[in-house]
Scaffold this active site. Structure first.
Site, PDB file in Angstrom:
ATOM      1  CB  SER A   2      52.706  33.871  44.986  1.00 47.15           C
ATOM      2  OG  SER A   2      53.702  32.936  44.651  1.00 47.15           O
ATOM      3  CB  CYS A   3      47.947  31.437  42.590  1.00 43.96           C
ATOM      4  SG  CYS A   3      48.589  30.191  43.752  1.00 43.96           S
ATOM      5  CB  THR A   4      47.824  34.685  38.190  1.00 40.73           C
ATOM      6  OG1 THR A   4      49.056  35.232  38.666  1.00 40.73           O
ATOM      7  CG2 THR A   4      47.035  35.766  37.474  1.00 40.73           C
ATOM      8  CD  GLU A  95      45.123  34.212  42.908  1.00 37.04           C
ATOM      9  OE1 GLU A  95      46.081  35.005  42.899  1.00 37.04           O
ATOM     10  OE2 GLU A  95      45.018  33.261  42.097  1.00 37.04           O
TER      11      GLU A  95
END
Length: 498
Positions: A2-4, A95
């Protein structure tokens, strides 16, 4: 994962650099220690085997040297996260995104299945090899590409051949271009070049909202995709456009209730920062809200974007909104960008105005971004400073990863009291870091005149001095935060010994 991710084109950045940054976050309830390393050609495998999927891939000869941010603990594979190769080409992977049921039914993910039963018996079922995923992608792509565009093409070929067991988006970067690739189902993909005057915020969603098939299958100036993507869409009745133009987000993406809690609020708060006046962000007549499915994939910012802007956004916890977890009575509805389980944040800055040896700066931060600091290191190196490379699975304040993690754990529990210490620390490190980079940039020409000194050695020595400053400032901040938090312990007592 879970990334941005944030992408900034060269005309939208403060100095003409391309800027690509990503928070590498672990799943809920876990985190993974990370370290900063360099992979030299002799350390690159000839045949790569994935720990998760067991897929084996024969790799090309003559790999390039590249930096890496791998797991510091064995067992789950490399997970290189982000790197820059010796030709100043960079990629960050990945991502994690999602696709809808119709797409996954038409092109299922290639998921590993272990063997069942005993060999040479009637009920034995051999293992089913899976596809490639986040564990693998940087290692099998970055050492073999000479441009961002080449990165898209190589990864696209690997996805078509081996498939993937998860939906991913990957950014590729050189000094001229940034490309964004999104996988579609098990074997398909599409990619778009980021407009030079725009930025992109990607929060675990399939984000592309337009695509030009005419360009993708002819000039390929701004678009690339799987060779059979149009047939895949038509054969499986995936295009949902009624009268308007084809929209990949509608066709391949998701619009679930989970998106409105976990994903779209992050894009909303980031675009609100970069474009505070372009749109109306709050109120009954808002153009966009945390629940908006139609936030643009890319936008022109209201002003040029700096490294510090990106760090602030990727540390954001909805401050100055009703959703800030550090505000009494906050509505804890939405997943913040700056979350506790960030393992590493990496931003690659490729500076077109510098000599090749000094073009790429790799900005790194470990642990929760609310409490950590960026440090910028030259990427043209064969080794990394011990302070960033000696991470293990054991807590140890003598390395940057664990010192950053400790800062966050202590300061989080006493947020308001420790915030001034954290703010001073972040400002001090970034100010001194810029000062050192400016100094080394100016000194480099003199070093080139000494034939015994290579550009790589120069960068390594510069990084050691930057790391020394970083360790001193981090230790100082840790001392102050421990003191501030100690004074607020529950078993304190106002009276001293008589």
């Amino acid at each position: 994962m879970s990334c941005t991710t944030i992408l900034v084109g060269k005309k939208a950045s403060y100095d003409g650099s391309t800027l690509v940054a990503r928070n590498d976050d672990s799943p809920s309830g876990s985190f993974m220690p990370k370290k900063f390393t360099v992979v030299t050609p002799d350390k690159q495998p000839k045949v790569y085997r994935s720990v998760i999927s067991h897929v084996e891939i024969e790799l090309p000869d003559n790999p390039l040297r590249y930096t890496s941010l791998p797991n510091a603990v064995d067992g789950e594979g490399i997970w290189a996260a982000c790197g820059v190769n010796e030709l100043n080409v960079s990629m960050t992977a990945t991502e994690t995104i999602a696709s809808n049921e119709r797409v996954l039914g038409a092109d299922p993910l290639v998921v590993y299945s272990p063997a069942k039963g005993r060999k040479n018996t009637a009920n034995y079922v051999p293992e089913k090899i899976g596809g490639i995923g986040e564990e693998d992608i940087v290692t099998i792509v970055l050492p073999y590409i000479k441009s961002a565009r080449e990165g898209v093409i190589r990864l696209g070929e690997l996805l078509s051949k081996y498939g993937t067991y998860e939906m991913n988006a990957i950014a590729f970067q050189d000094e001229n271009e940034i490309w964004w690739l999104e996988s579609i189902g098990g074997h398909h993909w599409m990619a778009k070049k980021v407009p030079d005057d725009c930025y992109v915020v990607a929060p675990n969603q399939l984000g592309l909202d337009s695509f030009d098939f005419e360009d993708a299958f002819n000039e390929q100036k701004n678009y690339l995709c799987s060779s059979d993507l149009k047939e895949f869409i038509d054969d499986n009745h995936l295009n949902l456009a009624l009268y308007k133009a084809f929209n990949p987000r509608d066709t391949f993406g998701t619009h679930s209730d989970l998106d409105h809690i976990y994903n779209t609020p992050r894009a909303w708060v980031a675009q609100k920062y970069f474009n505070p006046n372009t749109s109306k962000w709050e109120g009954d007549d808002a153009d966009y809200t945390p629940l908006s499915d139609n936030l643009p994939w890319c936008r022109i910012p209201e002003r040029k974007i700096t490294v510090e802007d990106i760090k602030w956004v990727l540390s954001n916890h909805y401050q100055h909104t009703p959703y800030d977890p550090y505000t009494n009575g906050a509505k804890e509805l939405y997943r913040p960008i700056g979350i506790s389980r960030t393992d590493v944040l990496a931003l690659v800055q490729i500076r077109p105005y510098m000599p090749d040896a000094l073009k790429a700066i790799k900005w790194i931060a470990f642990g929760s971004n609310v409490f950590n600091t960026f440090v910028g290191m030259y990427a043209n190196i064969t080794k990394t400073p011990k302070y960033l490379a000696n991470t293990t699975g054991d807590v140890d304040s003598h390395n940057f990863y664990w010192a950053s993690r400790l800062l966050g754990v202590i300061a989080d529990a006493h947020f308001n009291r420790c915030l001034p210490n954290i703010d001073h620390y972040q400002t001090a490190v970034m100010s001194k870091n810029h000062e050192l980079i400016n100094r080394f940039d100016k000194e480099f020409e003199n070093y080139l005149n000494n034939k015994e000194t290579s550009g790589t050695l120069f960068c390594e020595k510069a990084n050691e001095e930057i790391a020394k400053m970083l360790e001193e400032q981090t230790t100082k901040a840790l001392n102050k935060v421990v003191y501030s938090a100690s004074c607020l312990m529950k078993n304190s007592f106002s009276r001293s010994d008589a």
